[in-house]
Design a protein around this motif. Structure first.
Motif, PDB file in Angstrom:
ATOM      1  N   LEU A 319      23.444 -34.392  26.049  1.00 15.84           N
ATOM      2  CA  LEU A 319      24.089 -33.078  26.102  1.00 15.84           C
ATOM      3  C   LEU A 319      23.165 -31.966  25.598  1.00 15.84           C
ATOM      4  CD1 LEU A 319      26.616 -31.484  26.831  1.00 15.84           C
ATOM      5  CD2 LEU A 319      27.533 -31.998  24.562  1.00 15.84           C
ATOM      6  N   PRO A 320      22.538 -32.105  24.416  1.00 12.04           N
ATOM      7  CA  PRO A 320      21.595 -31.053  23.989  1.00 12.04           C
ATOM      8  C   PRO A 320      20.444 -30.859  24.963  1.00 12.04           C
ATOM      9  CG  PRO A 320      22.165 -32.486  22.146  1.00 12.04           C
ATOM     10  CD  PRO A 320      22.715 -33.134  23.379  1.00 12.04           C
ATOM     11  N   LEU A 321      19.940 -31.946  25.557  1.00  7.08           N
ATOM     12  CA  LEU A 321      18.854 -31.821  26.526  1.00  7.08           C
ATOM     13  C   LEU A 321      19.309 -31.046  27.746  1.00  7.08           C
ATOM     14  CD1 LEU A 321      15.973 -32.561  27.301  1.00  7.08           C
ATOM     15  CD2 LEU A 321      16.850 -34.697  28.260  1.00  7.08           C
ATOM     16  N   PHE A 322      20.525 -31.340  28.203  1.00 10.14           N
ATOM     17  CA  PHE A 322      21.064 -30.619  29.354  1.00 10.14           C
ATOM     18  C   PHE A 322      21.216 -29.133  29.051  1.00 10.14           C
ATOM     19  CE2 PHE A 322      24.897 -28.964  31.507  1.00 10.14           C
ATOM     20  CZ  PHE A 322      24.474 -29.053  32.828  1.00 10.14           C
ATOM     21  N   LEU A 323      21.744 -28.809  27.865  1.00 13.69           N
ATOM     22  CA  LEU A 323      21.921 -27.401  27.495  1.00 13.69           C
ATOM     23  C   LEU A 323      20.574 -26.691  27.382  1.00 13.69           C
ATOM     24  CD1 LEU A 323      24.768 -27.723  24.817  1.00 13.69           C
ATOM     25  CD2 LEU A 323      24.967 -26.957  27.195  1.00 13.69           C
ATOM     26  N   THR A 324      19.563 -27.413  26.884  1.00 14.47           N
ATOM     27  CA  THR A 324      18.225 -26.824  26.786  1.00 14.47           C
ATOM     28  C   THR A 324      17.669 -26.498  28.165  1.00 14.47           C
ATOM     29  OG1 THR A 324      17.804 -28.064  24.753  1.00 14.47           O
ATOM     30  CG2 THR A 324      15.886 -27.193  25.929  1.00 14.47           C
ATOM     31  N   LEU A 325      17.849 -27.419  29.122  1.00 17.31           N
ATOM     32  CA  LEU A 325      17.367 -27.178  30.487  1.00 17.31           C
ATOM     33  C   LEU A 325      18.084 -25.995  31.126  1.00 17.31           C
ATOM     34  CD1 LEU A 325      17.062 -30.850  31.795  1.00 17.31           C
ATOM     35  CD2 LEU A 325      15.200 -29.277  31.218  1.00 17.31           C
ATOM     36  N   VAL A 326      19.407 -25.940  30.899  1.00 25.37           N
ATOM     37  CA  VAL A 326      20.174 -24.806  31.451  1.00 25.37           C
ATOM     38  C   VAL A 326      19.663 -23.495  30.874  1.00 25.37           C
ATOM     39  CG1 VAL A 326      22.441 -23.711  31.517  1.00 25.37           C
ATOM     40  CG2 VAL A 326      22.222 -26.159  31.955  1.00 25.37           C
ATOM     41  N   GLY A 327      19.406 -23.487  29.552  1.00 21.09           N
ATOM     42  CA  GLY A 327      18.893 -22.286  28.908  1.00 21.09           C
ATOM     43  C   GLY A 327      17.544 -21.882  29.462  1.00 21.09           C
ATOM     44  N   ALA A 328      16.685 -22.876  29.724  1.00 18.89           N
ATOM     45  CA  ALA A 328      15.364 -22.571  30.266  1.00 18.89           C
ATOM     46  C   ALA A 328      15.462 -21.969  31.661  1.00 18.89           C
ATOM     47  CB  ALA A 328      14.516 -23.846  30.299  1.00 18.89           C
ATOM     48  N   VAL A 329      16.359 -22.517  32.490  1.00 21.52           N
ATOM     49  CA  VAL A 329      16.543 -21.988  33.850  1.00 21.52           C
ATOM     50  C   VAL A 329      17.043 -20.548  33.795  1.00 21.52           C
ATOM     51  CG1 VAL A 329      17.886 -22.214  35.960  1.00 21.52           C
ATOM     52  CG2 VAL A 329      16.875 -24.248  34.893  1.00 21.52           C
ATOM     53  N   LEU A 330      18.005 -20.272  32.925  1.00 22.27           N
ATOM     54  CA  LEU A 330      18.530 -18.906  32.804  1.00 22.27           C
ATOM     55  C   LEU A 330      17.462 -17.935  32.322  1.00 22.27           C
ATOM     56  CD1 LEU A 330      22.061 -19.649  31.252  1.00 22.27           C
ATOM     57  CD2 LEU A 330      21.525 -19.018  33.616  1.00 22.27           C
ATOM     58  N   TRP A 331      16.586 -18.436  31.428  1.00 25.66           N
ATOM     59  CA  TRP A 331      15.520 -17.559  30.913  1.00 25.66           C
ATOM     60  C   TRP A 331      14.518 -17.208  32.014  1.00 25.66           C
ATOM     61  CZ3 TRP A 331      14.210 -14.526  27.021  1.00 25.66           C
ATOM     62  CH2 TRP A 331      12.875 -14.199  26.838  1.00 25.66           C
ATOM     63  N   VAL A 332      14.138 -18.194  32.821  1.00 25.17           N
ATOM     64  CA  VAL A 332      13.170 -17.947  33.886  1.00 25.17           C
ATOM     65  C   VAL A 332      13.746 -17.002  34.922  1.00 25.17           C
ATOM     66  CG1 VAL A 332      11.941 -19.033  35.818  1.00 25.17           C
ATOM     67  CG2 VAL A 332      11.946 -20.112  33.549  1.00 25.17           C
ATOM     68  N   ASN A 333      15.029 -17.156  35.229  1.00 24.68           N
ATOM     69  CA  ASN A 333      15.660 -16.356  36.268  1.00 24.68           C
ATOM     70  C   ASN A 333      16.363 -15.115  35.723  1.00 24.68           C
ATOM     71  OD1 ASN A 333      14.995 -18.095  38.473  1.00 24.68           O
ATOM     72  ND2 ASN A 333      16.531 -19.524  37.690  1.00 24.68           N
TER      73      ASN A 333
END
Length: 363
Positions: A319-333
């Motif tokens: 779950l934390p890994l998934f949230l981290t990936l989501v955060g990274a995608v939102l930051w890039v976009n």
């Protein structure tokens, strides 16, 4: 196994002392040769070549006294075999050992590599007498030890211990001739009258009855019984058995092996842990390739544990890994912003009409 024997390795006292960290099966009232300050099992049974354990419980006043195990018809004249030295460490004399668990007000005697001559009358005793004190008497409890020929075609652990709320599994191994027979797990003082709990159906798949399951691993000549969500009432005398007797065959006897199940209290951090107990390495006619490895044994008897581990991995890792990936995608976009933090708008360009002599920025 003989029907004159009682529970192997069981412990007996009038009251269950859960606060002392151990809950013992089949606790019996004090016999004629007992002492109110010291209790234990009235009899125990082991098999030739195997081991048995005797657990005796005492009152708190004797916590720091030495305890010992002796043999003889009468406690006052019994021959001392092994004795504690006032410390919580194992003391040994040949094939017999003793260990005091003072925090649990319990000491345990273990007899190994049993022979027919080991059968007899024994005593759990506490050393309280002074050399010249002829008026006192050491607290004692009488224990009859029986030794059975057992079944060489079926072997398992003589005792297993689990903690409240957790799981334990028992691995019993059999000879190749019984590979296609049904196996079962039953409870009772004697194998011939034990109550069947769960049984295989001739297939290598798990069979379940409530909190107890059994699975035959025919390729390894092994079947495994798992008891889940242990309670104090689960402590007692059980049997690994193989169904070989026909309905009208009164001369045969199902191969069986006696297993004592103990349930102890434990810190909350151990809740949910699975304890797996395997048979001794030395088994007649066993092919080493058929022996379950430690990893395979843990996998076979930890189904409920594996599901718990997966849940923990999901919560604390995935779950934390998934949230981290989501955060990274939102930051890039993220939306691009212009100078001064204001997003440029097509309907409000920075230079709508160039003035003479003053070109627009960027042109």
């Amino acid at each position: 196994m003989g029907t004159t024997a009682a529970v192997a390795g069981a412990c007996s006292h009038p009251l269950t002392r859960a606060d002392h960290g151990l809950i013992s099966p089949a606790l019996q009232p004090v016999a004629a040769y007992g002492s109110l300050s010291l209790t234990g099992p009235s009899s125990v049974t082991g098999t030739l070549g195997g081991s048995l354990s005797v657990q005796c419980q005492y009152e708190e006043v004797y916590q720091r006294y030495s305890k010992y195990w002796c043999r003889g018809q009468y406690g006052a004249t019994c021959e001392k075999i092994v004795e504690t030295k006032g410390e919580e460490k194992e003391e040994r004399s040949g094939r017999v050992s003793i260990r005091d668990h003072a925090d649990n007000l319990t000491f345990i005697v273990t007899m190994e590599n049993l022979t027919a001559d080991d059968a007899g009358s024994y005593w759990c005793r506490i050393q309280t007498l002074w050399l010249l004190d002829v008026w006192s008497r050491d607290p004692s409890f009488h224990v009859n030890v029986f030794v059975s020929t057992g079944s060489l075609s079926l072997m398992g652990p003589s005792s297993v211990t689990g903690t409240l709320g957790s799981s334990l599994c028992v691995q019993c191994r059999y000879e190749e001739v019984y590979q296609r027979y049904n196996k079962y797990w039953c409870r009772g003082q004697y194998d011939t009258t034990c109550e069947k709990i769960v049984e295989t159906k001739g297939e290598e798949k798990e069979e379940r009855s409530g909190r107890v399951s059994i699975r035959d691993h025919a390729d390894h000549l092994t079947f495994i019984v798992t008891m889940e969500n242990l309670t104090a009432d689960d402590a007692g005398s059980y049997w690994c058995r193989i169904q070989t007797v026909w309905l009208l065959d009164v001369w045969s006897h199902d191969p069986s092996f006696h297993v004592n199940v103990f349930v102890s209290t434990a810190p909350s951090k151990t809740t949910g842990r699975t304890t797996c107990q395997a048979v001794p390495a030395a088994f007649p006619g066993l092919n080493t390739k058929q022996n379950l490895s430690t990893e395979e044994l843990l996998t076979c008897c930890s189904g409920s544990l594996l599901s718990s581990v997966h849940f923990l991995l999901l919560v604390f890792l995935k779950l934390p890994l998934f949230l981290t990936l989501v955060g990274a995608v939102l930051w890039v976009n993220r939306p691009l912003r212009g100078c001064g933090g204001i997003k440029p708008k097509e309907d409000n360009p920075q230079c709508s009409a160039p003035s003479p002599g003053r070109p627009c920025p960027g042109t």
